[in-house]
Scaffold this active site. Structure first.
Site, short mmCIF file in Angstrom:
data_model
loop_
_atom_site.label_atom_id
_atom_site.label_comp_id
_atom_site.label_asym_id
_atom_site.label_seq_id
_atom_site.Cartn_x
_atom_site.Cartn_y
_atom_site.Cartn_z
N VAL A 140 0.87 -1.17 0.00
CA VAL A 140 0.00 0.00 0.00
C VAL A 140 0.91 1.23 0.00
O VAL A 140 1.98 1.18 0.56
CB VAL A 140 -0.95 0.02 1.21
CG1 VAL A 140 -1.96 -1.09 1.12
CG2 VAL A 140 -0.18 -0.08 2.50
N CYS A 141 0.53 2.27 -0.67
CA CYS A 141 1.50 3.33 -0.92
C CYS A 141 0.84 4.67 -1.09
O CYS A 141 -0.35 4.78 -1.25
CB CYS A 141 2.23 3.09 -2.24
SG CYS A 141 2.87 1.47 -2.44
N THR A 142 1.68 5.71 -1.13
CA THR A 142 1.26 7.02 -1.60
C THR A 142 2.20 7.44 -2.72
O THR A 142 3.41 7.38 -2.54
CB THR A 142 1.32 8.06 -0.45
OG1 THR A 142 0.48 7.62 0.62
CG2 THR A 142 0.86 9.41 -0.94
N ARG A 157 7.26 8.78 -4.01
CA ARG A 157 6.35 7.84 -3.38
C ARG A 157 6.86 7.37 -2.03
O ARG A 157 8.06 7.31 -1.80
CB ARG A 157 6.15 6.63 -4.28
CG ARG A 157 7.35 5.70 -4.25
CD ARG A 157 6.98 4.33 -3.71
NE ARG A 157 6.71 3.40 -4.78
CZ ARG A 157 5.52 2.83 -4.96
NH1 ARG A 157 4.55 3.09 -4.16
NH2 ARG A 157 5.34 2.00 -5.94
N ARG A 331 -4.99 8.77 3.65
CA ARG A 331 -3.71 9.45 3.44
C ARG A 331 -3.83 10.46 2.32
O ARG A 331 -2.98 11.31 2.13
CB ARG A 331 -2.62 8.42 3.10
CG ARG A 331 -2.18 7.58 4.30
CD ARG A 331 -1.49 6.29 3.90
NE ARG A 331 -2.44 5.31 3.40
CZ ARG A 331 -2.34 4.69 2.22
NH1 ARG A 331 -1.32 4.92 1.43
NH2 ARG A 331 -3.27 3.83 1.84
#
Ligand SMILES: *[C@@H]1O[C@H](CO)[C@@H](O)[C@H](O)[C@H]1NC(C)=O
Ligand SMILES: *[C@@H]1O[C@H](CO)[C@@H](O)[C@H](O)[C@H]1NC(C)=O
Ligand SMILES: *[C@@H]1O[C@H](CO)[C@@H](O)[C@H](O)[C@H]1NC(C)=O
Ligand SMILES: *[C@@H]1O[C@H](CO)[C@@H](O)[C@H](O)[C@H]1NC(C)=O
Ligand SMILES: *[C@@H]1O[C@H](CO)[C@@H](O)[C@H](O)[C@H]1NC(C)=O
Ligand SMILES: *[C@@H]1O[C@H](CO)[C@@H](O)[C@H](O)[C@H]1NC(C)=O
Ligand SMILES: *[C@@H]1O[C@H](CO)[C@@H](O)[C@H](O)[C@H]1NC(C)=O
Length: 393
Positions: A140-142, A157, A331
């Protein structure tokens, strides 16, 4: 088989943690956090050259001979968790027998590379295959692509990994997240001794979750949890119906062989996949940046940069942009708030690092932060830590 029980584990863990979660873990947008230092910075990331002129089975020898102990540690933890759910030891047996047979169904060069990794690390091939599947599922990431006033593009990221893979009560951290940090490496893929692309990755994984092709494009992939498809494709693949491409193999192929932003975009939009995903792509000129929301079959949405129209950045976490994020895992709003506060006039890799250092964008799953600037081919990665009052995801 054991793997199909993972979603249940995920739901149970989420419910438990939701109850434990106290106040929101947010904070004001950080500033002046770059160059990285202090308690949220855990170290730099080493670079390894991967020589594409070598046969696929030998490309990973040096990396895996350096990292085999750390890789064994993570795989042991995954096996411990699997065994806790299937106490008979069947889970591991399945991995060692069934997954090995699947290697021949994987496309070249990935099949050969995985065999080489098993050989160089001394880890059974089935466990290496399992590990590569896990990378595809538990990320899971931004991701952010932004354009400054001069038309220069930045792509950055946070890589968040290890969700639901076991919580360490003693020091309240995700076990796998902690164990993965020593495996983070920057890979410099070369042909004829020249960089083709660079990627920040976990040693042992042959797909790509982020990368830069200097002067041409930057790419990151975020997980998309979705009911329309979900991970059914992966189970179908294990069971024999192999219709679609592994997401990480597609990103690797695009980074290795893509020659332009437009060509990369077309491939990411059109290729049939085993599971839904978000692809975040940046190019080398004004307006070249987008978030592609994928189902297995098609692009559901393409969100393009349009600086003149006011869209000077795009942000993707793990939710469709036309839907509200889960209240417990937002987020996106904090990231947009901090981007808005920074303003296009002042956007740069250091100010984007500020955004990615703000809780809960920085959280207990965050393994590392990668900053990329395509025109100069700049790529930097930093290991992260979120201690104390910090969102578990
Ligand atoms: C731009 O960002 C830097 C780094 O965070 C900060 O020190 C500076 O005050 C900002 N400038 C403006 C005009 O906002
Ligand atoms: C396996 O690794 C050894 C060295 O560790 C090497 O000599 C051998 O050629 C490798 N085998 C294959 C099939 O790559
Ligand atoms: C948590 O424990 C693990 C293993 O015991 C250790 O490696 C890690 O650094 C610890 N993390 C924190 C934040 O204390
Ligand atoms: C790459 O560089 C090494 C040493 O720097 C040299 O031995 C080798 O021949 C070069 N390979 C190619 C394909 O140019
Ligand atoms: C990328 O952009 C920079 C700055 O605009 C430019 O100098 C360079 O030639 C571009 N690279 C390519 C491969 O188009
Ligand atoms: C990229 O293209 C080359 C040449 O066609 C091919 O050998 C290689 O396997 C491709 N790479 C990937 C990751 O598909
Ligand atoms: C950020 O700015 C955009 C464009 O002005 C706006 O649509 C959005 O609601 C803002 N988001 C936040 C969280 O401030």
């Amino acid at each position: 088989m054991s793997i199909s029980r993972w979603p249940l584990l995920a739901v149970a863990a989420a419910a438990a943690l939701a109850v434990l979660a106290e106040d929101p873990f947010g904070e004001d947008c950080r500033s002046k956090t770059y160059p990285p230092a202090g308690p949220t910075f855990k170290g730099t990331v080493p670079t390894y050259i991967i020589n594409l002129d070598l046969p696929p089975s030998r490309r990973w020898d040096k990396l895996l001979s350096d990292k085999k102990i750390e890789l064994k540690t993570v795989i042991q933890s995954i096996k411990n968790i699997a065994n806790a759910f299937v106490p008979s030891g069947k889970a591991v047996e399945i991995v060692d027998t069934k997954l090995v047979r699947l290697i021949s169904t994987l496309p070249y060069p990935f099949n050969e590379e995985l065999k080489g990794i098993a050989n160089a690390s001394g880890i059974p091939l089935g466990e290496i295959v399992l590990f590569n599947i896990f990378y595809e599922i538990f990320t899971v990431c931004t991701s952010i692509v932004a354009e400054d006033k001069s038309g220069k593009l930045y792509h950055a990221r946070n890589l968040d990994f290890g969700l639901f893979l076991g919580w360490d009560i003693k020091n309240s951290s995700w076990i796998i997240t902690q164990e993965l940090k020593p495996l983070v490496v920057t890979l410099d893929f070369q042909r004829n001794n020249k960089t083709v692309f660079k990627s920040t990755n976990f040693a042992g994984y042959v797909g790509m979750v982020s990368g830069i092709k200097p002067g041409i494009f930057t790419l990151t992939m975020n997980e998309r949890f979705s009911l329309d498809g979900g991970y059914i494709g992966i189970f179908e693949w294990i069971l024999g119906r192999r219709d679609g491409m592994w997401m990480g193999f597609l990103t690797r192929t695009v980074l290795e062989n893509g020659t332009s932003y437009q060509e990369a975009k077309d491939q990411l939009v059109k290729t049939r996949l085993l599971a839904p995903a978000y692809f975040i792509l940046g190019g080398n000129k004004s307006g070249e940046g987008c978030v592609i929301t994928r189902s297995r079959q098609a692009a559901l949405d393409i969100w393009d940069l349009d600086a003149n129209g006011g869209t000077w950045y795009v942000v993707e976490t793990n939710y469709d942009r036309w839907k509200a994020p889960l209240v417990l895992d937002d987020r996106r709003t904090p990231a947009m708030k901090c981007m808005n506060q920074t303003k296009q006039e002042n956007i740069s890799l250091p100010t984007i690092y500020d955004v990615l250092s703000t809780k809960p964008i920085l959280n207990k799953l965050t393994v590392c932060t990668t900053l990329m600037e395509v025109s100069e081919g700049r790529s930097e990665s930093y290991l992260r830590e979120c201690i104390g009052s910090c969102s578990p995801w």
